[in-house]
Design an enzyme around this catalytic site. Sequence first.
Site, mmCIF file in Angstrom:
data_model
loop_
_atom_site.group_PDB
_atom_site.id
_atom_site.type_symbol
_atom_site.label_atom_id
_atom_site.label_comp_id
_atom_site.label_asym_id
_atom_site.label_seq_id
_atom_site.Cartn_x
_atom_site.Cartn_y
_atom_site.Cartn_z
ATOM 1 N N LYS A 75 0.616 -1.387 -0.214
ATOM 2 C CA LYS A 75 0.244 -0.021 0.150
ATOM 3 C C LYS A 75 0.522 1.956 0.076
ATOM 4 O O LYS A 75 2.400 0.984 0.117
ATOM 5 C CB LYS A 75 -0.721 -0.340 1.553
ATOM 6 C CG LYS A 75 -1.941 0.841 1.319
ATOM 7 C CD LYS A 75 -2.687 0.811 2.792
ATOM 8 C CE LYS A 75 -3.989 1.639 2.582
ATOM 9 N NZ LYS A 75 -4.846 1.444 4.397
ATOM 10 N N SER A 150 -9.582 0.887 3.046
ATOM 11 C CA SER A 150 -9.255 2.502 2.517
ATOM 12 C C SER A 150 -7.828 1.387 1.610
ATOM 13 O O SER A 150 -7.447 2.103 0.649
ATOM 14 C CB SER A 150 -8.310 3.736 3.161
ATOM 15 O OG SER A 150 -7.007 2.618 3.890
ATOM 16 N N SER A 174 -9.840 -1.079 7.169
ATOM 17 C CA SER A 174 -9.420 -1.277 6.228
ATOM 18 C C SER A 174 -8.665 -2.093 4.952
ATOM 19 O O SER A 174 -8.040 -1.618 3.985
ATOM 20 C CB SER A 174 -8.540 0.442 5.939
ATOM 21 O OG SER A 174 -9.175 1.205 5.743
#
Lengths: 471, 93
Positions: A75, A150, A174
């Site tokens: 990420k 997210s 997330s």
Amino acid sequence: MMTVSEIIKVISNGEKTAEQITRESLAVIAQKNPEINAFVEVFEQDALAQAKAVDEKRARGEKLGALAGVPVAIKDNILYKGHKATCCSKMLANYVAPYTSTVVEKLLAADAVIIGRTNMDEFAMGSSNQTSVYGPVKNPVDTERVPGGSSGGSAAAVAAGMVPLALGTDTGGSVRQPASFCGIVGVKPGYGRISRYGIVAFASSADQVGVLAANVADAALCLEVISGKDVHDSTSLEAPVPAYTKAFTPDLKGLKVGLPKGFLDGLYEDIKERLLAAAEELKKLGAEVIDVDVPYAKYSAPVYYIVTSAEASSNLGRFDGIRYGYSAQNAPDLNAYYEDSRALFGVEVKKRIIIGTYALTSKRYEECFLKAMKVRELIRQDFKKVFEQVDVLLTPTSPTTAFRLGKNGKNPISLYLADLYTCPGNIGGLAGINVPFGLDKKGLPVGVQFYGPILQEEKILNAAHCLETRV
Amino acid sequence: MPITKQDVELAGKLAKMHISPEESDMYEAQLKELFNWVQELSAINTDNVKLTNVNQAAHIRPDVPTCNENLAAQLRAEFANQAQDCAKVKKVL
């Protein structure tokens, strides 16, 4: 894309080279990413060099690491020295990591291949991956729908078969919620199991790195590699890391599973049906499923939004144009310089900073922040008590399946409620895992979630591993 | 706890973050909705709740201060541009 265990097998027996596996992954990314938008940067040259190094190591007869030749995506809030880490924000558009996070160090030490950085909600604030400066990610299952957030880019990258493994971060769900939306496995360990060193902080008391994978065994192996005490993170826990994949059992005899009563109230019918079906399968596997009560858990979402926003308002104070982030030009004085530099935050990030700053003002501190912290303590005690009765909890992961792009964008409460079943895990510091368990009537993936106490990840991994065989 | 535009502007000022009038209107409306929702916490009796900052103290390292005698040298090494015991940094104003 092959599973992690298949990749390890074909590389170790010489059927394929790590370079071939990496090139296959790069080819899928080149083909699918223009539509899905899961990756914001692919580290092609570095990845190929790492893969070749693995092949050379094998040729020399050296022992290969646990993830030798496995392509892994990270990420965009995870630092990897010499590579950009932007949190998908204009604020960090040109930020290059000056050091490598512990999780990436551990992946590299295990001979994994870091293939690129993935899209995310700006500074990990969002549940739909619609707040990224790089544009939204599309769900590979239905490209008119969001992948969740997210860590939406990491989830979509795995679901689209671009990579077998991806790292995300989970502050309120997330990792688990996008895993649920995309029909894959997403695991967040208990707080302190994985080092946060080199992760851009959002809310330090809730942030944890998590793993996204196509199946539980792959997720468990990666979790095993990246877990453990780290001298660079004082909140990482001093406890041995079990061999998770070796703890799998063929059934769940003796396991006590709690089904929290309040979690079923008002639940979307298709998800409720899948959850109850999962409970039935667990019984068939030998588990005892009992109703339990965690009365304060229903307050987790409002507690979460006060506490994490307050922490974010403090953590994001470092993006002032001097220490980090965009530097304003031609500001007349220092205050204007700060204000102009920080104006580059996106709408959602600014809103959370405002919420947090407001909750910490002397006027509101006691009734907002302190109150939320005290209720958080009640929630923690609730979970402590319930884990004296049962080994794991079974809950929904998300109140809905993947919604359409652009939907839920205006009403903040509706988006915040997307975390309804996942944020209790962060508020309580629990270990949680999403495991796909069928589809809703629209054909969209439904996930169910197991919760377990801190430092007992093996219990939720084993329960999820058994359940995934029954889908 | 009614939220006003002044509250939003005060928070923006405290956070040293420029907020446009349009953003201020939008945040005021959204924060009103959010804090109405958060209000449900006020009904919970928390009189006897004691905060524990750490719930896994047994697994956390002892908090013993250590001194890194090489820290100054390590920090200096990070700056390419140095002169007379000073490090050159970017111009802010």
